[in-house]
Design an enzyme around this catalytic site. Structure first.
Site, PDB file in Angstrom:
ATOM      1  N   SER A 136      40.287  63.679  39.378  1.00 49.21           N
ATOM      2  CA  SER A 136      39.588  62.767  38.479  1.00 49.21           C
ATOM      3  C   SER A 136      38.387  63.401  37.789  1.00 49.21           C
ATOM      4  O   SER A 136      37.848  62.827  36.853  1.00 49.21           O
ATOM      5  CB  SER A 136      39.141  61.535  39.266  1.00 49.21           C
ATOM      6  OG  SER A 136      38.382  61.926  40.385  1.00 49.21           O
ATOM      7  N   LYS A 175      29.106  64.201  34.508  1.00 51.10           N
ATOM      8  CA  LYS A 175      29.000  64.409  33.053  1.00 51.10           C
ATOM      9  C   LYS A 175      27.618  64.929  32.715  1.00 51.10           C
ATOM     10  O   LYS A 175      26.665  64.757  33.466  1.00 51.10           O
ATOM     11  CB  LYS A 175      29.186  63.074  32.313  1.00 51.10           C
ATOM     12  CG  LYS A 175      30.555  62.435  32.460  1.00 51.10           C
ATOM     13  CD  LYS A 175      31.575  63.040  31.526  1.00 51.10           C
ATOM     14  CE  LYS A 175      32.881  62.243  31.562  1.00 51.10           C
ATOM     15  NZ  LYS A 175      33.467  62.170  32.913  1.00 51.10           N
TER      16      LYS A 175
END
Lengths: 218, 218
Positions: A136, A175
């Site tokens: 993921s 991120k």
DNA sequence: CTTGACATAGAACGCCTGTTCGCTTATCAT
DNA sequence: ATGATAAGCGAACAGGCGTTCTATGTCAAG
């Protein structure tokens, strides 16, 4: 790459230096003349002696005269306990759960620890590691089994790579984080340059830690 | 400070330990039996030998048998060079060029070195590091600026992640390598699980090294 | 061509060093 | 006191080790 001192070194001299370096790394003890002879492919002990004198003149090593193994590199990569940080692996990061954070009271478990050179991560404060489970995090260029070394911080700067839990989607992600000027939105940019950034409401994003380093064992 | 092991130490044994410690600090090299004899005030070389055996049994030091100065403290608060490996960064890996391999004779340059915990990479033999330039390794989940730690080997096992130079395309790449049964083709599998593997003629693939570890500083 | 500075090889010398072994001395329960 | 056991001593051995010396080779400058 090479400095002025090493430029004048003959090729056997460089062999000798690098052999000594390797030998010390492996044995904790400098080699003898004859070990250098064999290991660096020098034809005779006198040649080793000859080259060592030159290297000593070039200040690349120190010699203790007439001492066995009395050859010490001038710039050994001396390592002290301070140069290694033991980072506890506190859990796994998966897309559907908040990233675990370290329990400060938990005992450092030797079994679940990554040893990391301090030069990679800086200060040891607040460091913990997560093992990535599943694919993921692929858009952060992080694969199943990779180790992410995080630092617990309240604040992240623009452009920091961080673990974020998105409360509205109930998933965590890694991120690069940029605060928009209005302060209401975060821009989250995948590490993978082929993918587009996207935006989330700042109220739905919990920053859980800052990525200091990613390690993939193979 | 004292643990169960050190409590039973006799007084000359403690003298020996502390002498070795002082000696190494001063000379960078462990002492000989006779130096220990004088420095720690032991009456004979055989007594030194005797005590060293006891200390070795107590795991307080390691000995390299029959090697001069083969006495190395295993002092817990001191990390030996064994625990960190200094890996030279020998160049950049880009898609259009063969991956550089280390010149075994080249000096380890302090400036261009990654320090890596040995537990991540195992033996230090043949290790070198490459800095990835550009996004061309993205399907190996490796980005611009990442450090790839390689080991030079002649052989790679099926499933090893390796640097391969494809002579017919004139490009290098990082992929998992599998030999097909016929021995004529290699299956190259991107590290990115969303991408498909592909096949190349074994004669056009030069294996340049094996990826031991990938490190991304952030 | 000669010369002289440097590089190489191999052997020999002599101290260094880890190990062993026979012997003496301390310790201590009997 | 005594004998068993462990601790300590010093010499000797064999191979390790750094050093040095001589002979030979290379190669560019004079």
């Amino acid at each position: 790459m090479s400095n002025s001192a090493t430029e004048h070194l003959t090729e056997p001299q460089q062999r000798i230096l690098s052999f000594i370096s390797r030998y010390v790394a492996e044995h904790d003890v400098p080699p003898t003349i004859r070990e250098i002879q064999k290991g660096a492919g020098i034809s005779s002990t006198s040649m080793v002696s000859y080259h060592l004198k030159a290297l000593e003149r070039a200040q690349l090593l120190n010699r203790y005269e007439r001492r066995s193994r009395g050859v010490v590199l001038t710039h050994p990569h001396r390592v002290s306990a301070h140069d290694i940080v033991n980072v506890p692996i506190v859990g796994r990061i998966v897309a559907s759960e908040p990233a675990p954070t370290p329990d400060p009271d938990a005992l450092a478990d030797v079994e679940n620890t990554v040893q990391v050179a301090r030069s990679l991560v800086g200060n040891a404060d607040g460091l913990y590691a997560l093992e990535v489970q599943g694919d993921s995090m692929i858009d952060a260029l992080i694969n199943d089994g990779d180790i992410v070394i995080m630092r617990r911080t309240d604040e992240v700067k623009n452009g920091d790579l961080a673990a974020i839990f998105l409360t509205d989607r109930n998933e965590s992600t890694l991120k690069r984080v940029y605060r928009e000027k209005d302060g209401k939105r975060l821009k989250l940019k995948p590490e993978n340059p082929t993918m587009k950034p996207f935006y989330v409401d700042a109220r739905h994003a919990m920053i859980q830690g800052k990525v200091m380093c990613v390690i993939r064992k193979t």
